[in-house]
Design an enzyme around this catalytic site. Structure first.
Site, PDB file in Angstrom:
ATOM      1  N   HIS A  52       0.838  -1.194   0.000  1.00 15.98           N
ATOM      2  CA  HIS A  52       0.000   0.000   0.000  1.00 15.98           C
ATOM      3  C   HIS A  52       0.881   1.256   0.000  1.00 15.98           C
ATOM      4  O   HIS A  52       2.054   1.222   0.382  1.00 15.98           O
ATOM      5  CB  HIS A  52      -0.891   0.002   1.245  1.00 15.98           C
ATOM      6  N   GLU A  54       0.839   3.800   1.956  1.00 15.59           N
ATOM      7  CA  GLU A  54       1.304   4.240   3.276  1.00 15.59           C
ATOM      8  C   GLU A  54       2.549   3.459   3.692  1.00 15.59           C
ATOM      9  O   GLU A  54       3.506   4.036   4.241  1.00 15.59           O
ATOM     10  CB  GLU A  54       0.213   4.037   4.332  1.00 15.59           C
ATOM     11  N   GLY A 157     -11.093   8.326 -31.992  1.00 15.61           N
ATOM     12  CA  GLY A 157     -10.173   9.109 -32.818  1.00 15.61           C
ATOM     13  C   GLY A 157     -10.945   9.539 -34.054  1.00 15.61           C
ATOM     14  O   GLY A 157     -11.356   8.699 -34.854  1.00 15.61           O
ATOM     15  N   LEU A 207      -3.693  -3.674 -29.590  1.00 16.93           N
ATOM     16  CA  LEU A 207      -4.088  -2.971 -28.356  1.00 16.93           C
ATOM     17  C   LEU A 207      -2.984  -2.971 -27.316  1.00 16.93           C
ATOM     18  O   LEU A 207      -3.239  -2.907 -26.115  1.00 16.93           O
ATOM     19  CB  LEU A 207      -5.364  -3.581 -27.757  1.00 16.93           C
ATOM     20  N   ALA A 257     -17.781   1.567 -33.879  1.00 19.79           N
ATOM     21  CA  ALA A 257     -19.002   2.348 -33.711  1.00 19.79           C
ATOM     22  C   ALA A 257     -20.114   1.566 -33.013  1.00 19.79           C
ATOM     23  O   ALA A 257     -20.864   2.132 -32.214  1.00 19.79           O
ATOM     24  CB  ALA A 257     -19.483   2.851 -35.073  1.00 19.79           C
TER      25      ALA A 257
END
Lengths: 325, 325
Positions: A52, A54, A157, A207, A257
């Site tokens: 974490h 902290e 885009g 990707l 789309a």
């Protein structure tokens, strides 16, 4: 004092964003420890959610945490875990005198218990420092807690006239190299990317992240559709299925789309990320399929501009949904 | 001195814009006369093209023009006209000591002759002060001179995904009241507005100016198409016909998608004026029909962003063509 608090918390929030899209199922927390106006430790939640923020920050500060103030973007965790110490103990043992917290942790295992515990143990606690900013920086984790699904960004885009490809499907390239590099950077901030089956067939997109030094930050790939998923891809039959994606707090929908329209119809888009090139494609492929509007008035009041900047000759715009979930 | 010249010429150019779209067949010129650092006269070419900017400014300055400097956005006219005096005489008789000119007048009846004449008559002349800015401010007149056609602005009111209407054709309203008022102000800066026959049938647009005090500034209306024009409208069978429009230096094309595409295909759009609303219409009517691109590369390098500002929740963007005619 309030002014100084905001300044340090802003730095902690900036640190928290370094973990965005990499800390699921944990929140991307940022932490900074300040003593006598000097930063003695800074950290953010690491990939996979541990250590974490902290714990990292206290380790860095060591003895200098004695009597210092810790700025944490989320209430420190209260629950015991085999994966690491609980953060209230870490902060308390280090001798921190005050903890400023941006946001109370909605996780029922914490949810205010750390705040109460710290106060009982003589640590001053302030809650709500830059709460809205922290909320935005951990939107994925928070949405998982409150709505049981990841935070969804829809990336488009576009040409000025709203086309994402020529009529023949060609789309390399609409935007320039700076905008495309920025889009790759955005990928690193998401645990998963989704495209529709049509886009997968047409473009066979990898990707992946092709930025030097960030190649290992490529997100999981998900296809929206039916049938078999390609090797290395997960399959989702409908947008609502994102709730069941384990380990995903931030999902990037990259097209096409029809997939984009399916997420909009399901009201599952939280953020629009637009890259607009200064070109006209007239008669090209439109950005979106039918989004199911009954009338024009329904289209209004849904999106608010949150960021806008030039990336080379292209303009990037970010819109956030304005309606509550 | 050069710095001061630019300052005064900038003021003259701002004045010139007050005549934009109203001075055809004459240029929209601005003029300012300065003596000892004080403005003693300011003027711009009046509707219909007379009086000229210089005549108005000199009349205002009266005796104070003696020994002053005149800043004119275009070379003063040299030719004799039954409609008024020639500006070289006006300036000379008034006792102006120096004339700063942004741009030499390409009209063959002047074309440098006034510059030479003034110098011969003992008036100092500087040419080229803010030439590019003046050229942009008088683009309509200059294009008439060099290419024999008006300057064409294509206006589009769009959703973020590039739609100009819902699938059922409804388009009231996409943009908000501030953007729509701005679009009416743009109408006052054009001698004529054109729409396609389809838009006329679908929307029966009045194309008038509905801004208080500017109702008399409504431009001529032109329909692109074949057959009969409605009452009060002119008819144009093809975009190239704009060359034959008398008294039009600035033409505004307001739609629809086919008319806009026809002008783009003919390479007859000089300026894009976009009003983009923060809405998605997915599956609506696209902004443009086929603009005749052979490939994506051809779409690039044609437009440069010249202005961008928020109008309420909508963003206005102006792009200028980057290629020469």
């Amino acid at each position: 004092m309030a002014h100084q608090d905001a300044r340090w918390m802003r730095a902690a929030i900036a640190l928290s964003l370094r973990g965005k899209g990499r800390t699921a199922p944990n929140p991307n927390v940022g932490c900074i420890i300040v003593r006598d106006g000097v930063v003695v430790g800074r950290g953010w939640t690491q990939p996979g959610g541990r250590p974490h923020a902290e714990a990292i920050t206290i380790a860095q500060a060591a003895d200098r945490a004695q009597g210092a103030t810790a700025y944490v973007t989320l209430e420190p965790c209260f629950h015991l875990s085999p994966r690491g110490p609980r953060c209230v103990d870490v902060l308390s043992r280090a001798g921190v005198r005050r903890v400023a917290i941006a946001l109370r942790d909605p996780d029922p295992r914490t949810d205010g218990q750390s705040i109460a515990w710290l106060r009982e143990h003589g640590v001053a606690v302030d809650v709500g420092v830059l709460e809205d900013e922290a909320r935005a920086a951990m939107a994925g984790f928070l949405l998982r807690q409150t709505s049981g699904r990841p935070f969804v960004t829809l990336k488009l885009g576009l040409s000025l006239d709203g086309c994402i490809a020529m009529a023949d499907g060609s789309s390399r390239w609409i935007t320039g190299p700076i905008a495309r590099a920025h889009a790759h950077l955005e990928r690193t901030r998401h645990e998963a990317i989704l495209v529709g089956r049509g886009t997968w067939w047409a473009d066979a997109p990898k990707l992946d992240v092709r930025l030097p030094g960030l190649e290992d930050r490529s997100p999981r790939r998900i296809m929206l559709g039916h049938g078999d998923a390609p090797d290395g891809w997960d399959l989702l039959s409908e947008p609502a299925g994102i709730a069941a994606l384990p380990g995903v707090e931030y999902l990037l929908v990259e097209g096409g789309a029809q997939a984009a329209a399916a997420f909009l119809r399901a009201d599952l888009v939280d953020r629009l990320l637009l890259y607009r090139a200064p070109i006209l494609l007239g008669g090209g492929k439109p950005a979106l399929g039918d989004v199911g509007l009954a009338d024009l008035a329904q289209a209004h009041g849904r999106w608010a501009l949150a960021d806008s900047r030039m990336l080379g000759e292209d303009r990037m715009e970010v819109y956030l949904r304005t309606r509550s979930h």
